[in-house]
Design a protein around this motif. Structure first.
Motif, PDB file in Angstrom:
ATOM      1  N   THR A  79      -8.221   5.100  -5.227  1.00  9.88           N
ATOM      2  CA  THR A  79      -7.587   3.883  -5.752  1.00  9.88           C
ATOM      3  C   THR A  79      -8.622   2.795  -6.000  1.00  9.88           C
ATOM      4  O   THR A  79      -8.257   1.633  -6.205  1.00  9.88           O
ATOM      5  CB  THR A  79      -6.531   3.351  -4.769  1.00  9.88           C
ATOM      6  OG1 THR A  79      -7.177   2.910  -3.560  1.00  9.88           O
ATOM      7  CG2 THR A  79      -5.494   4.404  -4.452  1.00  9.88           C
ATOM      8  N   THR A 109     -10.711   1.620  -3.844  1.00  9.93           N
ATOM      9  CA  THR A 109     -11.040   0.868  -2.634  1.00  9.93           C
ATOM     10  C   THR A 109     -12.510   1.107  -2.278  1.00  9.93           C
ATOM     11  O   THR A 109     -12.980   2.245  -2.289  1.00  9.93           O
ATOM     12  CB  THR A 109     -10.154   1.308  -1.463  1.00  9.93           C
ATOM     13  OG1 THR A 109      -8.793   1.029  -1.778  1.00  9.93           O
ATOM     14  CG2 THR A 109     -10.544   0.604  -0.173  1.00  9.93           C
ATOM     15  N   TRP A 160      -3.433   3.750   4.292  1.00 11.35           N
ATOM     16  CA  TRP A 160      -2.435   4.268   3.362  1.00 11.35           C
ATOM     17  C   TRP A 160      -1.044   4.048   3.952  1.00 11.35           C
ATOM     18  O   TRP A 160      -0.791   4.371   5.108  1.00 11.35           O
ATOM     19  CB  TRP A 160      -2.658   5.767   3.114  1.00 11.35           C
ATOM     20  CG  TRP A 160      -3.980   6.043   2.459  1.00 11.35           C
ATOM     21  CD1 TRP A 160      -5.190   6.179   3.057  1.00 11.35           C
ATOM     22  CD2 TRP A 160      -4.203   6.139   1.069  1.00 11.35           C
ATOM     23  NE1 TRP A 160      -6.177   6.376   2.134  1.00 11.35           N
ATOM     24  CE2 TRP A 160      -5.603   6.368   0.887  1.00 11.35           C
ATOM     25  CE3 TRP A 160      -3.393   6.088  -0.072  1.00 11.35           C
ATOM     26  CZ2 TRP A 160      -6.182   6.530  -0.361  1.00 11.35           C
ATOM     27  CZ3 TRP A 160      -3.973   6.253  -1.312  1.00 11.35           C
ATOM     28  CH2 TRP A 160      -5.353   6.465  -1.454  1.00 11.35           C
TER      29      TRP A 160
END
Length: 305
Positions: free
Chosen positions: A241, A243, A254
């Motif tokens: 994602t 990150t 998560w």
């Protein structure tokens, strides 16, 4: 002057030259194997010994056709080859068999009908056909090659098959991997080391890290995960994602839905003066709620320096 007169009877029936001729015939009609064995080196006066049979025993003379010769054509050996090479046929396309000690120097393109063992005279595997069996390097290379690359094995290391280049970079030719065969759980908020997802790493090395994690927590409960490594190691890493995590022990989170989620990770690990292990850790964000690191999760390290 006093003259001594011989006494007795002299036989003048056999001329002296005839006697000498008979003696010469007896010598020249003898084969070499009928003469007394020499007790010193025998010179050939610069002449060849011809029609020599191929030697068979260890102390037999070798016929010229049996001896590997220097040359550049296929099937010959370059000058300077080890004198202990045996069981070889130097002719073009000739078969090679047996065990070779020292450092044989092959010109052309050698072909091996069975398997090739390097660094050992004993089989390392099932000794089947088409194998290259590479023994561990007795000493890990520390000197850079002047050209090309040096490939060597260290089977006890996380990355067992390696290559050292002219710049001193040591790269893994086969990645190190760890696979989780069964699920692991943690119901505390303290990061717990995975017993499956751990890989040995060396001091002073750089690795690319890749991982695939199957994560699951109840709905509304977050799953957290991180890493531990040897003293002084650093790692920047992230997930699918985008990150970004700046430290090896940084935490990625998560949200849980009660179902499995797939997490992919990648990063760069740099170790310092201490070897150790890179280990995946995980926890639940809510004490008493179970975080599950699923089976078939894996981690992979590629040594790049």
């Amino acid at each position: 002057m006093v003259t001594t007169v011989p006494t007795g009877t002299l036989n003048w029936d056999v001329p002296l030259n005839a006697a000498l001729t008979d003696l010469q015939g007896q010598i020249t009609n003898k084969r070499l194997d009928q003469l007394v064995a020499p007790t010193a080196s025998v010179g050939a006066g610069g002449q060849k010994i011809i029609n020599l049979a191929n030697g068979a025993a260890a102390n037999d003379a070798a016929a010229f056709g049996q001896i590997p010769v220097a040359g550049t054509a296929a099937g010959t050996y370059a000058a300077g080859n080890d004198s202990r090479i045996t069981n070889a046929l130097p002719s073009n396309g000739g078969a090679m068999s047996g065990t070779y000690s020292g450092n044989p120097n092959f010109s052309g393109v050698p072909s091996f009908a069975q398997s090739l063992r390097v660094g050992t005279a004993s089989t390392l595997g099932d000794n089947g056909v088409g194998e290259i069996q590479l023994a561990d390097a007795a000493t890990v290379p520390t000197t850079n090659p002047s050209g090309g690359s040096v490939i060597y094995s260290q089977s006890a290391a996380g990355v067992p098959l390696r290559m050292r280049d002219v710049s001193g970079n040591v790269r893994g030719l086969v990645p190190a991997r760890a696979l989780s065969a069964a699920a692991e759980t943690n119901s505390t908020t303290t990061q717990q080391a995975s017993t499956s997802l751990t890989i040995p790493v060396e001091a002073g090395a750089t690795y690319q890290m890749f991982a695939f994690l199957v994560v699951q927590t109840p709905s509304g409960v977050s799953f957290t995960h991180s890493f531990t490594g040897p003293s002084g190691a650093t790692m920047v890493w992230g997930d699918n994602t985008a990150t970004f995590v700046a430290t090896i022990t940084g935490v990625d989170t998560w949200s849980g839905s009660g179902a499995n989620k797939a997490v992919t990770l990648h990063g760069t690990l740099i170790t310092a003066a201490t070897a150790g292990n890179l280990v995946v850790t995980f926890a639940t964000a809510t004490a008493g709620q179970t975080a599950t690191l699923g089976a078939s999760s894996w981690i992979r390290l590629d040594r790049i320096k």
